[in-house]
Design an enzyme around this catalytic site. Structure first.
Site, PDB file in Angstrom:
ATOM      1  N   ASP A  70      39.918  41.373  50.953  1.00 30.58           N
ATOM      2  CA  ASP A  70      38.904  42.345  50.580  1.00 30.58           C
ATOM      3  C   ASP A  70      39.076  42.568  49.093  1.00 30.58           C
ATOM      4  O   ASP A  70      40.205  42.685  48.584  1.00 30.58           O
ATOM      5  CB  ASP A  70      39.046  43.663  51.353  1.00 30.58           C
ATOM      6  CG  ASP A  70      37.784  44.515  51.225  1.00 30.58           C
ATOM      7  OD1 ASP A  70      36.678  43.929  51.142  1.00 30.58           O
ATOM      8  OD2 ASP A  70      37.891  45.747  51.198  1.00 30.58           O
ATOM      9  N   HIS A 181      41.224  38.164  39.691  1.00 29.38           N
ATOM     10  CA  HIS A 181      41.937  38.904  40.729  1.00 29.38           C
ATOM     11  C   HIS A 181      42.196  38.027  41.948  1.00 29.38           C
ATOM     12  O   HIS A 181      43.282  38.021  42.512  1.00 29.38           O
ATOM     13  CB  HIS A 181      41.147  40.146  41.125  1.00 29.38           C
ATOM     14  CG  HIS A 181      39.741  39.862  41.614  1.00 29.38           C
ATOM     15  ND1 HIS A 181      38.864  39.036  40.952  1.00 29.38           N
ATOM     16  CD2 HIS A 181      39.064  40.301  42.713  1.00 29.38           C
ATOM     17  CE1 HIS A 181      37.719  38.975  41.609  1.00 29.38           C
ATOM     18  NE2 HIS A 181      37.819  39.731  42.687  1.00 29.38           N
TER      19      HIS A 181
END
Length: 203
Positions: A70, A181
């Site tokens: 996520d 990320h």
């Protein structure tokens, strides 16, 4: 060779994981490859909670070693929003272009120094009969004043990297994987997967 289920219906995210994990001694399969069409609802209040929820649910449904993530963008001036709602804060079925436009409107009066933000990604790896492993990655930047670049997806056209003078949408895939990320989290996940790929499937 052991299979690894990449638990996403997002084709862009699946492509990125396949690129990053290309050299792993695992066969990467998608939810479509194994005939899973159900969407696990992201009801968690954190990236970690949602990643674990998806990894466990899809792992239990298939019996496979399963990776779920996520991820999203946190804007400091908005108290960390959109955060876990990054893909749906502008409403269901809203295009990435529209979400970017809405976010830029909310920050229109802000100075560059007030537009700090970060991409964050949490990856959960569900190991059949052997629990969960969690890794995380983040990338610091600022929200640009206007979209730039045609690469990437999501918020990439407005996520500006001052040290590179470019948005993530202006980077090559290799450059993006190096600093993003998801790239950073995936490199940590590789360490876990390299270890697991050498273990018997029923271990």
């Amino acid at each position: 060779m052991r299979q690894l289920l990449i638990a996403t219906h997002n084709p862009d995210k699946l492509r990125e994981f396949r690129e990053i994990f290309a050299e792993l001694p695992l066969v990467l399969v998608s939810l479509g490859d194994v005939g899973v069409t159900v969407e696990v609802e992201e009801t968690g209040s954190t990236f970690e909670a949602n990643a674990i929820l998806k990894a466990r649910a899809y792992g239990a449904a298939t019996g496979l070693l399963t990776l779920a993530d996520d991820s999203g963008i946190e804007v400091d001036a908005l108290g960390g929003e959109p955060g876990v709602l990054s893909s749906r804060f502008a409403g269901p079925n809203t295009s990435g272009e529209k979400r970017n436009h809405i976010l830029l409107e909310r920050l229109a009066a802000m100075l560059p120094s007030q537009r700090t933000a970060r991409y964050r990604c949490v990856i959960a790896i569900a190991i059949p009969d052997n629990g969960i492993e969690i890794v995380e990655g983040k990338c610091e930047g600022v929200i640009a004043s206007a979209p730039r670049g045609a690469g990437g997806f999501g918020y990439d056209p407005i996520f500006y990297l001052p040290e590179l003078g470019r948005t993530t949408a202006e980077l090559s895939s290799a450059q993006k994987h190096e600093i993003s990320h998801r790239g950073r989290a995936a490199r940590e996940a590789r360490k876990v997967l390299e270890r697991l790929s050498g273990e018997p499937e029923n271990s």
